[in-house]
Design an enzyme around this catalytic site. Structure first.
Site, mmCIF file in Angstrom:
data_model
loop_
_atom_site.group_PDB
_atom_site.id
_atom_site.type_symbol
_atom_site.label_atom_id
_atom_site.label_comp_id
_atom_site.label_asym_id
_atom_site.label_seq_id
_atom_site.Cartn_x
_atom_site.Cartn_y
_atom_site.Cartn_z
ATOM 1 N N ASP A 1 2.501 -2.706 5.319
ATOM 2 C CA ASP A 1 3.234 -3.828 4.737
ATOM 3 C C ASP A 1 4.466 -4.172 5.569
ATOM 4 O O ASP A 1 5.102 -5.198 5.356
ATOM 5 C CB ASP A 1 3.692 -3.486 3.312
ATOM 6 C CG ASP A 1 2.607 -3.781 2.279
ATOM 7 O OD1 ASP A 1 1.528 -4.265 2.661
ATOM 8 O OD2 ASP A 1 2.844 -3.532 1.078
ATOM 9 N N ASP B 1 -7.274 -4.715 -2.076
ATOM 10 C CA ASP B 1 -6.066 -3.896 -2.075
ATOM 11 C C ASP B 1 -6.223 -2.687 -3.004
ATOM 12 O O ASP B 1 -7.141 -2.635 -3.846
ATOM 13 C CB ASP B 1 -4.880 -4.762 -2.522
ATOM 14 C CG ASP B 1 -3.569 -4.354 -1.863
ATOM 15 O OD1 ASP B 1 -3.462 -3.205 -1.421
ATOM 16 O OD2 ASP B 1 -2.659 -5.194 -1.815
HETATM 17 C C1 GLA Z 1 0.236 -4.860 -1.446
HETATM 18 C C2 GLA Z 1 -0.257 -5.420 -0.128
HETATM 19 C C3 GLA Z 1 0.518 -6.670 0.213
HETATM 20 C C4 GLA Z 1 0.355 -7.687 -0.897
HETATM 21 C C5 GLA Z 1 0.769 -7.086 -2.225
HETATM 22 C C6 GLA Z 1 0.415 -7.995 -3.367
HETATM 23 O O1 GLA Z 1 1.536 -4.394 -1.341
HETATM 24 O O2 GLA Z 1 -0.148 -4.464 0.880
HETATM 25 O O3 GLA Z 1 0.089 -7.209 1.450
HETATM 26 O O4 GLA Z 1 -0.996 -8.083 -0.944
HETATM 27 O O5 GLA Z 1 0.138 -5.835 -2.469
HETATM 28 O O6 GLA Z 1 0.787 -7.500 -4.588
#
Ligand code: GLA
Length: 756
Positions: free
Chosen positions: A558, A488
């Site tokens: 997301d 990420d």
């Molecule tokens: C980001 C990712 C999510 C999740 C969060 C965790 O927003 O896109 O899918 O993994 O971080 O903190």
């Protein structure tokens, strides 16, 4: 390709005599993946013929390399060239500005956007790049341009993919002089389109939880700049473009030129049209805040800018890109494993991960047929929320008293592979890493360090930071039996200083950071070849052909609302392959917008990509579990077609349209999968008839319904021609309705996906 200016002349002679095939012989569209570029010494013309595309450029009488042709493949006998410089049109329109140069330095009478802008230490900023020599090395064509007096040598590198006609271009810039210089702007390529004044541009824009909006605008005299100044790819614009002629281009028809930049740092793609209808697309490093100093003998390579052409509309442009990405960009290429069905608990548990909780979810997931179990954020350091812990990649012993091993063993015992979330490039102030190395983040001394989600960006351009991350991640993967990392990256850059470097070297951070990121990924993959990686950036903010070469899948957004997802996923597919696009079924109401949707709608929406489940499985009723089990089993029968087949966008959900439909056809034509959605039922209107595409006209296809209802009177079996001409009618009543229909060619065993 790294060619030294000194050696190229000799190589040129060799190449010209030995390697260049005579003009008049067209390389057949060979079953191999590569084509040899050809040079016609009589007219000084270079020609690439690949797929259905011909690309030609020539050296004109001023010694400038200029584009001659880029479009549908032409017979070999057609004369291309010699290249003729544009005549001076007026004292304000000199040849230097009008000639469609392949790679122009800013210098001479050039007023159009140059590919390269340089400052020499003695104050000279005038660079005119003239043809010097060329070399063919397998599928690579390298052309050396020089300004000998300024001491600048640029090697242009070209490749052409035989299957898709997609051409890759990059530049290798060398300070071949005796004084230092600074590069102010360095593009990978300039793509010159045929002169016309009726072009329009499609591009992708977005924001967190709202990525992948398709935009269209007319190209008129002036400039359109698509870019990221964020230090990474970003989601505001994505480094992809498509340009078509007139108002007529659509999914099926029309000339389309398209391209994508393989770079995960700040980038720019600038589309210029001059008043005479010359369109240039200049793309590469973003010139904003760019400065790259080269001492004598030093070099800078640009990213690769890929581009293609089709006369069969934007749908075919996407399919060419999908194929190219699958076969030529993604690790594993054509032999890559299909995406396994994944479970991720982020939406279910957020930071509240612990051994018993994750084990309970793993049992539930395995019972549904899930193949990979992923522990998201919260397993490490002092990470109970997003204020602390980033940077400390050690297992949190309160949550996992015996480390990750018991959970990993449990997951493996349930027949699933194990994955873990990491965000290696970031650090919270409240972390042991930051307390030990506050100087490791991007910063300007004495200035504020802006936070995003309470985190700062580690400066990967620093070799010590790179070495640290490599060591930590290598250890994590060596000490734990992990098959997958979700990588990420949750904020943009700010205050991008690199105080350890001298002021005139600091802006190298824009290049060095990304190259080191790529290098970390490359080395991790080499040391742990069975580990797959997902690129995530708070959703789809780091999706490009550069990161895709080093990762196996991406997280488009997301936003997991299945209706919003229809547009997000549709937009994504303009540029990127469904083979890479992960999509989760999550809880209802959805956390983004409170929308309530059926489990069927959620599954069918997610089955358009790599299927994942992200709901809290402990809340599911036995009936919901049974439904999910059914869809997971069904998905395994169609995923090869969905992930690696040809995608046809039948009904566009863009601009909040009420309907959406896609069809994926297996490469051998044996199976087609239709997904259809009605977001809103209005005025009792019937769902549009769906005419299928890409079937074998003469073969007979039998359909089966995964979910939904076909209109009474629909035959069980009919020819490919029938389904493509007559089409199929679905019955949809009400809001948030979905249907999934599978067509199997009679006499063919259905596809079974293979995963690792
Ligand atoms: C980001 C990712 C999510 C999740 C969060 C965790 O927003 O896109 O899918 O993994 O971080 O903190």
């Amino acid at each position: 390709m790294k060619l030294r200016a000194r050696t190229i002349r000799f190589a040129t002679l060799l190449a010209a005599s030995l390697l260049a095939a005579p003009v008049g012989v067209i390389a057949k569209a060979s079953p191999e993946r590569t084509v040899s570029p050809r040079y016609d010494p009589a007219h000084r013309v270079f020609r690439l013929d690949a797929g259905d595309v011909t690309y030609a450029m020539g050296v004109n009488t001023d010694g400038i390399l200029q584009t001659i042709y880029w479009g549908a493949r032409l017979p070999a006998a057609d004369p291309l060239g010699p290249a003729v410089p544009a005549p001076e049109r007026s004292s304000f329109d000199p040849a230097g500005a009008l000639t469609p140069q392949e790679y122009a330095g800013w210098g001479g009478a050039m007023t159009a956007t140059p590919a390269l802008k340089i400052r020499l230490d003695d104050g000279n900023r005038d660079v005119v790049l003239r043809y010097d020599s060329y070399r063919v090395d397998g599928e690579h064509l390298s052309i050396l341009l020089r300004d000998a007096q300024a001491g600048v040598a640029v090697t242009l590198d070209y490749t052409a993919d035989a299957a898709t006609g997609i051409i890759g271009r990059s530049a290798h810039i060398e300070n071949a002089g005796k004084q230092a210089l600074t590069i102010d702007a360095a593009a990978s390529a300039t793509w010159n389109l045929p002169r016309a004044d009726d072009y329009s541009l499609r591009y992708l824009t977005g924001t967190w939880a709202g990525e992948w909006h398709l935009q269209t605008r007319a190209i008129t005299p002036g400039a359109t700049v698509l870019e990221s100044r964020r230090g990474s790819t970003g989601d505001e614009n994505n480094p992809w473009f498509a340009i078509g002629r007139g108002g007529e281009w659509n999914e099926e028809h029309g000339d389309v030129w398209f391209g994508a930049l393989a770079w995960s740092g700040s980038w720019s793609i600038r589309v210029d049209e001059d008043i005479l209808g010359q369109v240039r697309v200049v793309g590469g490093y973003n010139p904003f805040d760019f400065a790259y100093r080269l001492k004598p003998g030093e070099t800078l390579d640009t990213p690769v800018f890929y581009a293609g052409y089709t006369r069969d509309g934007i749908g075919e442009a996407s399919r060419l890109l999908h194929r190219f990405e699958r076969d030529r960009i993604l690790p594993g290429g054509a032999r890559a494993a299909l995406r396994p069905v994944l479970y991720n608990s982020w939406e279910a548990t957020e930071f509240k991960v612990d051994e018993p909780g994750q084990e309970r979810l793993a049992e539930k997931a395995a019972a549904l047929g899930v193949e990979r179990f992923v522990v998201d954020d919260g397993w490490f350091g002092a990470r109970d929320n997003d204020h602390a812990g980033l940077g400390d990649w050690v297992v949190n012993r309160r949550k996992f008293p015996n480390g990750l091993k018991p959970l990993i063993d449990k997951v493996h015992g349930l027949g699933m592979s194990f994955g873990l979330w990491v965000e290696p490039e970031m650090v919270n102030r409240d972390s042991d890493l930051y307390r030990a190395h506050p100087d490791w983040v991007l910063n300007f001394p004495g200035r504020e360090r802006s936070e995003g989600r309470h985190q700062l960006v580690l400066n990967l351009a620093r070799e010590d930071v790179k070495a640290h991350l490599l060591e930590v991640l290598d250890r994590l993967l060596s000490e734990n039996d992990i098959q997958f990392l979700k990588w990420d990256y949750n904020r943009n850059w700010s205050e991008p200083g690199w105080p350890q470097m001298s002021p005139d070297e600091q802006q190298k951070v824009y290049v060095a950071y990304v190259r080191n990121l790529y290098d970390i990924l490359r080395q991790l993959r080499a040391r742990h070849p069975k580990v797959e990686i997902e690129s995530c950036s708070g959703g789809g903010a780091r999706v490009d052909l550069g990161i895709m070469a080093l990762t196996d899948e991406v997280w488009p957004s997301d936003n997991t609302d299945p209706s919003d997802r229809l547009s997000i996923q549709d937009g994504f597919t303009y540029a990127y392959a469904p083979a890479t696009m992960m999509a989760w079924v999550t809880g209802s109401p959805n956390w983004v917008n409170n929308r309530v949707s059926s489990l069927d709608f959620r599954f069918l929406s997610s089955m358009q990509g790599g299927l994942g489940i992200g709901a809290n499985l402990l809340d599911w009723t036995p009936a919901e579990e049974a439904t999910a089990r059914g869809y997971v089993a069904e998905y395994k029968k169609i995923r090869a077609t969905v992930q690696r087949g040809s995608l046809y966008r039948l009904l566009s959900p863009q601009e909040r349209a009420p309907w959406s439909a896609t069809e994926s056809v297996a490469d051998d034509g044996a199976q087609a999968v239709l997904f259809a959605f009605q977001r809103q039922g209005e005025e009792a209107r019937p769902f549009p008839t769906l005419r299928l595409r890409g079937l074998d006209v003469k073969a007979r296809y039998r359909f089966r319904v995964m979910h939904g209802k076909v209109a009474p009177g629909t035959p069980d079996v009919a020819s490919g021609a029938y389904w493509m001409q007559r089409g199929i009618d679905l019955v949809m009543k009400g809001d948030l309705q979905a249907a999934g229909v599978v067509f199997e060619r009679e006499g063919t065993a259905s596809h079974q996906g293979v995963t690792r």
